[in-house]
Design a protein around this motif. Structure first.
Motif, mmCIF file in Angstrom:
data_model
loop_
_atom_site.group_PDB
_atom_site.id
_atom_site.type_symbol
_atom_site.label_atom_id
_atom_site.label_comp_id
_atom_site.label_asym_id
_atom_site.label_seq_id
_atom_site.Cartn_x
_atom_site.Cartn_y
_atom_site.Cartn_z
ATOM 1 N N THR A 225 0.677 -1.255 0.253
ATOM 2 C CA THR A 225 -0.367 -0.346 0.395
ATOM 3 C C THR A 225 0.673 1.024 -0.073
ATOM 4 O OG1 THR A 225 -1.246 -1.324 1.151
ATOM 5 C CG2 THR A 225 -1.755 1.222 1.479
ATOM 6 N N THR A 226 0.761 2.270 -1.031
ATOM 7 C CA THR A 226 1.628 3.101 -1.007
ATOM 8 C C THR A 226 0.545 4.130 -0.436
ATOM 9 O OG1 THR A 226 0.678 4.123 -3.214
ATOM 10 C CG2 THR A 226 2.375 2.756 -2.972
ATOM 11 N N SER B 246 0.189 8.615 0.179
ATOM 12 C CA SER B 246 0.380 10.376 0.375
ATOM 13 C C SER B 246 -0.386 10.970 1.146
ATOM 14 C CB SER B 246 0.956 10.766 -0.993
ATOM 15 O OG SER B 246 -0.863 10.586 -1.784
ATOM 16 N N ARG C 185 -3.125 0.433 -3.195
ATOM 17 C CA ARG C 185 -3.181 -0.589 -3.655
ATOM 18 C C ARG C 185 -3.160 -1.588 -4.465
ATOM 19 N NH1 ARG C 185 -4.290 -5.583 -0.978
ATOM 20 N NH2 ARG C 185 -6.264 -5.273 -0.082
#
Length: 142
Positions: free
Chosen positions: A93-94, A96, A110
């Motif tokens: 999972t990224t 921001s 993700r």
């Protein structure tokens, strides 16, 4: 047997049965893949909401709040709160996050592996999902 039915028509319905079974199996596979994606989307939204809430509540500068009573963002505390909340996220999972005025916005992305689609030639093996949540930096009303 009715006199109007020809002997050559007997059993013609049996030829349609494999097609009907195939259609039911394909629709079931599509339903399972959609359920996997929707479940992952729900979990990702909950994680984004938790991260945004933690960042908004833990990211207030206590020193500034005590000195003049105004809410000011503590970026380092927000970063730490988001990182701590991301422990619950699935691997890959990224995250921001950013401030929009007095709101903390968290966006997670993700890929979700599909169950049955990889078995179909040309179909995708995964689907990218995105979740966005925000929380407002403010003092609670007395």
């Amino acid at each position: 047997m009715s006199p109007a039915m020809d002997r050559s028509d007997r059993g013609s319905v049996l030829m349609l049965m494999p097609a009907a079974v195939l259609i039911v199996v394909i629709l079931g596979a599509m339903a399972v893949d959609r359920a996997v994606v929707f479940g992952a989307q729900r979990d990702l939204i909950a994680t984004a909401q938790a991260a945004a809430n933690d960042a908004a509540s833990l990211g207030v500068s206590i020193d500034h709040l005590r000195s003049d009573g105004e809410v000011e963002a503590d970026i380092a505390a927000m970063e730490a709160a988001v990182d701590t909340a991301m422990v619950a996220a699935e691997p890959g999972t990224t995250v921001s996050w950013w401030l929009e005025g007095d709101e903390v916005v968290v966006e997670l992305v993700r890929d979700v592996a599909l169950v049955f689609s990889p078995g179909v030639p040309g179909a995708p093996r995964s689907q990218e999902i995105t979740a966005r949540a925000s929380a407002e930096l403010r003092l609670s009303d007395p």
